[in-house]
Write an enzyme that holds these catalytic residues in place. Sequence first.
Site, PDB file in Angstrom:
ATOM      1  N   ASP A  12      40.570  -7.762  16.820  1.00  0.00           N
ATOM      2  CA  ASP A  12      40.694  -8.410  18.274  1.00  0.00           C
ATOM      3  C   ASP A  12      39.540  -7.036  19.062  1.00  0.00           C
ATOM      4  OD1 ASP A  12      43.045  -7.473  20.828  1.00  0.00           O
ATOM      5  OD2 ASP A  12      43.162  -5.307  19.698  1.00  0.00           O
ATOM      6  N   ASP A  14      40.325  -5.224  22.693  1.00  0.00           N
ATOM      7  CA  ASP A  14      40.716  -4.068  23.631  1.00  0.00           C
ATOM      8  C   ASP A  14      41.378  -3.044  22.820  1.00  0.00           C
ATOM      9  OD1 ASP A  14      39.976  -4.692  26.270  1.00  0.00           O
ATOM     10  OD2 ASP A  14      41.611  -6.045  26.491  1.00  0.00           O
ATOM     11  N   ASP A 210      45.129  -3.934  16.506  1.00  0.00           N
ATOM     12  CA  ASP A 210      45.475  -1.911  17.245  1.00  0.00           C
ATOM     13  C   ASP A 210      47.289  -2.244  17.244  1.00  0.00           C
ATOM     14  OD1 ASP A 210      44.475  -2.815  19.546  1.00  0.00           O
ATOM     15  OD2 ASP A 210      45.205  -0.754  20.663  1.00  0.00           O
TER      16      ASP A 210
END
Length: 326
Positions: A12, A14, A210
């Site tokens: 991922d 961001d 996240d």
Amino acid sequence: MSDPRHDAVLFDLDGTLYHGARPIPGAAEGVNGVRAAGTPVRFVTNNASKAASAVADHLAELGIPADTAEVSTSSQAAASVLGERLPTGATVLVVGTAALAEEVAGAGLRPVREASAEVAAVVQGHSPDTCWGDLAEACVAVRAGARWVACNVDPTLPTERGQLPGNGSMVTALRTATGRAPLVAGKPEPPLFRAAASSAGASSALVVGDRLDTDIAGAVRAGLEALVVLTGVTTPAVLLAAEPAERPQYLAADLTALTAPMGELRIGPQPGWTVDAGNSALTVSGNGAPLDLLRTLCDVAWRNGHHEIEALDRHSRAALAELGLS
């Protein structure tokens, strides 16, 4: 990282590699370590505002060399979904950036910005310039029966200023106005992960992210193992309360952990800690690393239900305080 169980790593962006224009400490080290071990990497983002080439350029600026072919975006996934469902040349109303419109055109479709009887579908992706007029055009088209595809439904977007409204917030406005729900092309739906893994020739990729509701949930739906990092929106308390569909197999503070054997990152019993599930609380004792305590706590809490936590000694109290769980 060198682990025969994982033949690629899907990162991922961001909240995992960067916050806006600010790199997350250790991110470049972690990605470069995976590359050095000979494991293919892919960069998988729900942010549909940038072209894959721009994402690759941004990563390079942060010390993470990336080829455009290594980047998979939700705008690409949305364009692919539309291309599979519409005839060549069909008209698609675009709510989003020029990069999204280019992906639509690349799929053999005709992007427009205004509603008309010719519009067969609406595609919606994040753009900081989206305004009421854009949503109004989409509303007219959707109400008239056009297909509606959302690149993603992330409610927020991590930036260097904190969490700001994401595409999902705009999608919610349009859902309220139309009474319709879109087909979602990006995370947590599996096609984006499967396409990224396929491009790397991988059958058992590791997803690293996240967010539980997008990165981890998407990995679960795609049948892939996942590592959650605590550099974005997920906190220890949120992780402890995770539903089965949003539970990762591995946990790390940040991407520097990818230089360690994966077995050390697995959620489960860890040296130095004892966690017992009582009738009303998880009792904790021991003296080890706080993150190992969290891995042990998650294992017990997920198997026995989420309970209050009681520390039996000063080491446990200190570790729980460091994790924000005291």
